[in-house]
Scaffold this motif. Structure first.
Motif, PDB file in Angstrom:
ATOM      1  N   LYS A   8       4.759   0.116  39.381  1.00 11.30           N
ATOM      2  CA  LYS A   8       5.158  -0.634  40.577  1.00 11.30           C
ATOM      3  C   LYS A   8       4.392  -1.943  40.677  1.00 11.30           C
ATOM      4  CE  LYS A   8       5.614  -0.268  45.600  1.00 11.30           C
ATOM      5  NZ  LYS A   8       5.389   0.572  46.797  1.00 11.30           N
ATOM      6  N   ARG A  18      14.006  -3.163  41.452  1.00 14.72           N
ATOM      7  CA  ARG A  18      14.313  -2.103  40.477  1.00 14.72           C
ATOM      8  C   ARG A  18      15.621  -2.406  39.760  1.00 14.72           C
ATOM      9  NH1 ARG A  18      12.803   1.189  44.865  1.00 14.72           N
ATOM     10  NH2 ARG A  18      10.693   2.031  44.651  1.00 14.72           N
ATOM     11  N   GLU A  36       8.577   5.628  39.251  1.00 18.07           N
ATOM     12  CA  GLU A  36       7.653   5.109  40.262  1.00 18.07           C
ATOM     13  C   GLU A  36       7.226   6.192  41.250  1.00 18.07           C
ATOM     14  OE1 GLU A  36       8.845   1.519  42.211  1.00 18.07           O
ATOM     15  OE2 GLU A  36       8.952   0.361  40.346  1.00 18.07           O
TER      16      GLU A  36
END
Length: 359
Positions: A8, A18, A36
């Motif tokens: 992240k 994303r 994540e």
């Protein structure tokens, strides 16, 4: 094993959603979310795809867990005007700089922080109190970055790819950090450093949201710190012309515009006189730049850490290897604070991007 917090961090550092990383890496958005969240591990092939898309060594994504810097902990100037992606890029860059700071701490002794909490004082009084506490010279501050570092404040660059973000500051584990946009003139960078010190002194304990009032308070603190009232009043600059201001600015190592504003602030220029001076300074090019200005200041801490490395290995090479980062990434946090012709760290000056400065 992939460390979710590092994935992240790296994604935010590159300013990617994303969905955008999914397209770059050829990995589904659902898989990225699972990575994540720590509910799924990537295959070795997908791990390499992620590292390549993020321009990060694979080893960086496999390192120890990292805490995120809370958004509310950072003093961003004009936060509402900064796109969320750029804000997250700068915040993630700040987190990587913390890793570099820790790496430097292991190689040289850093002074303990000595930044008092003066939240109850007005900016002018707070600046004078700090000047007395730090025993500063009468005419101002000779080297702002060196002063901060001597008092335990860690100074790094705002990464060049975050140039929309102005200077910012925060505390991390009781240590004050200031990040400076070093693509500006040396005079503006000095003022930004003093401005951020003002936030640390006046606002760190309460941490109010950045708003016009707190920005004005930090500006007033910076003016009073760099251009002390007694020194300005004794300077003979009452009703000074633009030419006189230009000739006098080097005494305090400030921009001509900043000196004009301080004279007006202390009633040494009338409202009309201040407007006339500003018009003339702008005509002469002093609103957008600082012709024949002072030389840039450098970080003594970083330069000394550089000398502490092995003779045949530069600071960024060694740090990049130890922190599992690219040399290019590490340079973004220090290049603007090093001499361009440093014998132990030769570099090509970074190309200056077109800035969109925030008020």
């Amino acid at each position: 094993m992939l460390t979710p917090s590092r994935l992240k961090l790296a994604r935010n550092r590159r300013g990617l959603t994303r969905e955008q990383l999914s397209k770059l890496a050829g990995i589904t958005t659902r898989s990225l979310l699972a990575y994540e969240n720590g509910t799924q591990r990537p295959t070795p092939d997908n791990l390499d795809r992620l590292a390549s898309a993020l321009d990060m060594p694979t080893a960086f994504l496999l390192g120890g867990d990292v805490d995120e810097i809370p958004l509310e902990a950072i003093s961003f100037r004009a936060l509402s005007k900064i796109p969320a992606g750029k804000r997250d890029m700068a915040r993630s860059a700040g987190r990587i700089a913390l890793m570099l700071a820790h790496w430097i701490d292991q190689r040289r002794a850093i002074p303990m922080p000595d930044v008092p909490d003066l939240a109850d004082a007005d900016p002018e009084t707070a600046a004078e109190t700090l000047r007395n506490r730090w025993e500063l010279q009468r005419d101002g501050v000779d080297n702002m970055i060196r002063l901060l570092e001597c008092r335990g404040v860690r100074v790094f660059c705002v990464a060049l790819d975050c140039h929309e973000v102005d200077a910012y500051s925060f505390y991390w584990n009781a240590t004050p950090f200031i990040f400076l946009n070093t693509t500006k003139t040396a005079e503006r960078t000095r003022f930004d450093a003093a401005h951020e010190l003002g936030h640390l002194v006046l606002h760190a304990s309460a941490r109010p949201a950045r708003r016009p009032q707190t920005e004005r308070e930090a500006d007033r603190f910076a003016s009073a710190l760099l251009m002390p009232r007694a020194s300005i009043l004794a300077s003979g600059l009452r009703n000074a012309s633009a030419e006189h201001i230009i000739a006098s600015r080097a005494r305090w190592r400030v921009s001509a515009m900043a000196l004009a504003h301080r004279l007006h602030e202390l009633s040494l220029l009338t409202d009309w006189g201040y407007r006339a001076v500003c018009v003339e300074l702008a005509r002469l090019g002093y609103r957008s730049g600082e012709p024949e200005g002072i030389a840039a200041e450098h970080s003594q801490v970083i330069m000394e850490a550089l000398k502490a490395t092995q003779p045949d290995t530069s600071l960024v090479d060694q740090a990049a290897s130890d922190l599992h980062l690219t040399v290019g990434e590490l340079r973004k946090y220090i290049d603007g604070l090093l001499p361009t012709d440093s014998a132990s760290h030769r570099r090509t000056p970074p190309r200056r991007p077109t800035l969109s400065l925030l008020p």
